[in-house]
Design a protein around this motif. Structure first.
Motif, short mmCIF file in Angstrom:
data_model
loop_
_atom_site.label_atom_id
_atom_site.label_comp_id
_atom_site.label_asym_id
_atom_site.label_seq_id
_atom_site.Cartn_x
_atom_site.Cartn_y
_atom_site.Cartn_z
N LYS A 1 -19.09 -24.17 31.80
CA LYS A 1 -17.80 -24.87 31.67
C LYS A 1 -16.96 -24.28 30.55
O LYS A 1 -15.73 -24.25 30.64
CB LYS A 1 -18.02 -26.36 31.41
N LEU A 2 -17.64 -23.81 29.53
CA LEU A 2 -16.96 -23.15 28.42
C LEU A 2 -16.24 -21.91 28.93
O LEU A 2 -15.08 -21.65 28.60
CB LEU A 2 -18.03 -22.77 27.41
N ILE A 3 -16.94 -21.13 29.75
CA ILE A 3 -16.36 -19.89 30.26
C ILE A 3 -15.24 -20.20 31.26
O ILE A 3 -14.23 -19.51 31.32
CB ILE A 3 -17.45 -19.00 30.90
N ALA A 4 -15.42 -21.30 32.02
CA ALA A 4 -14.39 -21.68 33.00
C ALA A 4 -13.18 -22.32 32.34
O ALA A 4 -12.18 -22.57 33.01
CB ALA A 4 -15.00 -22.65 34.03
N GLY A 5 -13.28 -22.63 31.06
CA GLY A 5 -12.15 -23.26 30.37
C GLY A 5 -12.08 -24.76 30.61
O GLY A 5 -11.05 -25.38 30.44
N LEU A 6 -13.21 -25.37 31.02
CA LEU A 6 -13.22 -26.81 31.27
C LEU A 6 -13.71 -27.60 30.06
O LEU A 6 -13.54 -28.80 29.98
CB LEU A 6 -14.11 -27.12 32.48
N GLY B 1 -16.25 -21.75 16.78
CA GLY B 1 -16.52 -20.42 17.33
C GLY B 1 -15.42 -19.97 18.26
O GLY B 1 -14.45 -20.71 18.52
N ILE B 2 -15.58 -18.76 18.77
CA ILE B 2 -14.53 -18.16 19.60
C ILE B 2 -15.07 -17.79 20.97
O ILE B 2 -16.16 -17.23 21.08
CB ILE B 2 -13.99 -16.87 18.91
N VAL B 3 -14.33 -18.11 22.01
CA VAL B 3 -14.67 -17.70 23.37
C VAL B 3 -13.56 -16.80 23.88
O VAL B 3 -12.38 -17.15 23.80
CB VAL B 3 -14.79 -18.91 24.32
N ARG B 4 -13.92 -15.64 24.40
CA ARG B 4 -12.93 -14.77 25.03
C ARG B 4 -13.41 -14.41 26.43
O ARG B 4 -14.54 -14.00 26.62
CB ARG B 4 -12.75 -13.48 24.24
N VAL B 5 -12.54 -14.62 27.39
CA VAL B 5 -12.87 -14.27 28.77
C VAL B 5 -11.79 -13.31 29.24
O VAL B 5 -10.60 -13.62 29.15
CB VAL B 5 -12.90 -15.53 29.66
N LYS C 1 -9.09 -12.88 26.77
CA LYS C 1 -8.16 -13.97 26.42
C LYS C 1 -8.95 -15.25 26.20
O LYS C 1 -10.08 -15.38 26.64
CB LYS C 1 -7.19 -14.21 27.58
N PRO C 2 -8.32 -16.26 25.57
CA PRO C 2 -8.98 -17.58 25.53
C PRO C 2 -9.10 -18.08 26.97
O PRO C 2 -8.22 -17.82 27.79
CB PRO C 2 -7.99 -18.45 24.76
N PRO C 3 -10.20 -18.79 27.31
CA PRO C 3 -10.44 -19.14 28.72
C PRO C 3 -9.35 -19.99 29.34
O PRO C 3 -9.22 -20.02 30.56
CB PRO C 3 -11.76 -19.89 28.68
N PHE C 4 -8.54 -20.68 28.56
CA PHE C 4 -7.50 -21.51 29.17
C PHE C 4 -6.37 -20.68 29.77
O PHE C 4 -5.51 -21.18 30.45
CB PHE C 4 -6.95 -22.51 28.15
N HIS C 5 -6.40 -19.38 29.49
CA HIS C 5 -5.35 -18.50 30.03
C HIS C 5 -5.85 -17.61 31.15
O HIS C 5 -5.15 -16.71 31.57
CB HIS C 5 -4.76 -17.64 28.91
#
Ligand SMILES: Nc1ncnc2c1ncn2[C@@H]1O[C@H](COP(=O)(O)OP(=O)(O)OP(=O)(O)O)[C@@H](O)[C@H]1O
Ligand SMILES: [Mg+2]
Lengths: 256, 272
Positions: free
Chosen positions: A48-53, A59-63, A66-70
């Motif tokens: 869900k973190l990777i899906a932006g849910l 910490g930082i998530v980049r997918v 970009k940030p997963p919400f984008h």
């Protein structure tokens, strides 16, 4: 190889429940990553973190950089629990079609011929085309699971997230779906949670063992010691050189 | 009745407001059922009574006050349910009662002869005025246009909110729109069936319609048709027998729901 998913010291809390702690992880393009771990170890939360849910508490998530919400639309997601409205007046094909929507499908949106043919193709492939006019709530567990896999595939995503996608499938459908995934993996990164060690050892390219923290991330070679650490108890491995099957809290039915 | 309809403008107003109310009701009622927002809608309707009181107190059109209260309470309830740890039901219950209480207080503060509040509580379609009708037309247009323009996005949001987010649809915007549209629908229905009876007219038509179709827009269209039958039926009975119109409409709607559901069960089980 490009890094498509990158987590740096990521922790997730739900209130005061710690779901993930200090996870750092890099996933490269066209990887087929299997994620294992006991119940409640944060596997679904990681997807869900990777899906932006779900947002990281720290910490930082980049997918895809970009940030997963984008990155919506580039990440296909097949959830473990279907939080969908089963009574909804929707046929199976209409439900699968929603995978063709994007963030631009707002004003007076109409599905195109291309959308329909993409959807019908994938429904044939997953052997649910004959169910296309049935009301979505009237599918069996395994049929529903295939419909939701179809919905994620018609997105033509760059990264495909699957949360125990074959939990309620029979043996035949399972190997059928894995052979489809193997094909797709030629041009798509796949990240899959599974409790099925047979699958993990024969299909994935790399493996992550998770129990709130990351215990292992690397080649899909399981050892007794590692599994003992992750699952918190010794786990039986029936090994003939290649680890074949483990029997921790094995659950067939995760479907509700 | 037909001759009367042609010659009396109050009957014409009643007729058109019945049709307009049914359109709003069929569309938004379907959404309320699918998203399980029935009690939420009841809460918004009752809170709107505060706005009616405020309208009298300030000397402005009570329906405008009702609209302000309905929209703000819809967004307020949503916000509190999301952002605080208060149980959602409790937030709803508090707003529900607070709106009614404020309405009564404002009316008691209003100098002069107290206005007739029963027509707002139980509806009185025969007293719908030209200006009520104009407000209704505006609200209806907003509702219908919004739903048509965002139809596929709304469908996806109603079916699976999480997946709507995954494909990148603006879920927060869709949710906010849903609440605002419910508030507008409440305003449209206040003059027809009244605050106390709104829930039944919102839920009965789509609950019947969804037993017969597996498509969202068919459910909406069938609900609109059923709403028109119930409202005009109630209007006719109330005109002919001189009984309260809101109550007549609701009795017809609820009775139809039970009759249809029971008959359908009976027919299905006798087939097997
Ligand atoms: N929405 C939520 N609210 C509160 N706590 C949650 C929520 N979702 C998950 N948790 C908690 O976070 C932890 C990790 O949950 P998660 O669903 O990620 O586990 P999982 O590894 O997928 O488990 P399973 O194998 O049972 O699917 C659990 O302790 C769970 O109770
Ligand atoms: Mg899980």
């Amino acid at each position: 190889m490009n890094t498509v998913v990158e987590l740096e010291n990521v922790s997730v809390y739900y209130g005061n429940v710690q779901a993930l702690f200090n996870i750092s992880l890099k996933i490269t393009e066209k990887d087929f990553l299997g994620i294992i771990g006991p119940n409640g170890s944060g596997k679904s939360t990681l997807l869900k973190l990777i899906a932006g849910l779900v947002k990281p508490s720290s910490g930082i998530v980049r997918v895809l950089g970009k940030p997963p919400f984008h990155t919506h639309g580039k990440i296909g997601y097949v959830p473990q629990r279907f939080n969908l409205n089963r009574e909804f007046p929707f046929s199976v094909i209409e439900a699968v079609l929603t995978g063709r929507l994007t963030k631009h499908s707002l004003f007076l949106h109409r599905y195109t011929e291309v959308d329909f043919s993409a959807v019908e193709d994938i429904m044939y492939k997953l052997e649910i085309h004959n169910l296309k006019d049935r009301q979505i709530g009237k599918l069996s567990g395994g049929q529903m699971q295939r419909a939701l896999i179809a919905r994620a595939l018609v997105m033509e995503p760059e990264i495909l997230l699957l949360d125990e996608p074959t939990a309620s499938l029979d043996a035949g459908s399972k190997s059928h779906i894995y052979s489809i995934l193997k094909d797709l993996n030629q041009y798509m990164t796949i990240i899959m949670v599974s409790h099925d060690m047979g699958v993990i050892s024969s299909y994935v390219k790399s493996l992550a063992c998770l129990n709130v923290t990351m215990f292992y991330h690397g080649a899909p070679e399981l050892t007794d010691t590692l599994l003992g650490q992750v699952y918190g108890c010794p786990v039986e491995l029936i090994a003939h050189g290649v680890p074949h099957r483990i029997l921790p809290q094995h659950r067939e039915e995760d479907y509700d | 009745m037909i001759e009367a309809l042609i010659s009396y403008s109050f009957l014409q107003n009643a007729f058109f407001s019945a049709i307009l109310a049914s359109i709003a009701c069929g569309i938004i009622g379907t959404i309320i059922i699918e998203k399980q927002l029935i009690m939420m809608s009841g809460g918004i309707a009752h809170t709107a009574f505060g706005g009616i009181g405020l309208g009298y107190f300030l000397g402005i059109e009570p329906l405008i006050g009702a609209m302000a209260f309905a929209v703000l309470s819809a967004l307020g309830i949503r916000h509190l349910q999301d952002r605080t740890r208060i149980t959602p039901e409790v937030v709803l219950g508090m707003f529900w009662a607070l709106g009614m209480a404020l309405g009564i207080l404002f009316i008691s503060f209003t100098p002069g002869y107290p206005p007739d509040i029963t027509s707002y509580l139980f509806g009185d379609i025969l007293t719908v005025s030209r200006s009520d009708l104009i407000i209704t037309v505006v609200m209806n247009s907003i509702i219908v246009i919004t739903i048509i323009v965002f139809f596929n996005a709304f469908k996806t949001y109603l079916f699976d909110e999480e997946f709507a987010q995954v494909v990148g649809l603006p879920v927060v915007l869709l949710e906010t729109l849903t609440y605002i549209l419910i508030a507008l629908t409440v305003v449209v229905l206040i003059r027809v069936v009244g605050i106390m009876l709104i829930i039944a007219l919102l839920t009965a038509p789509p609950s019947i319609a969804r037993q017969f179709t597996y498509s969202l827009h068919h459910t909406m269209l069938l609900s609109i048709a059923l709403g028109i039958i119930f409202c005009l039926g109630g209007l006719w009975i109330s005109y002919v027998m001189g009984i309260p119109s809101g109550a007549a409409i609701i009795v017809i709607a609820v009775a139809s729901y039970f009759i249809v559901s029971l008959l359908k069960d009976y027919i299905l089980s006798s087939h097997n």
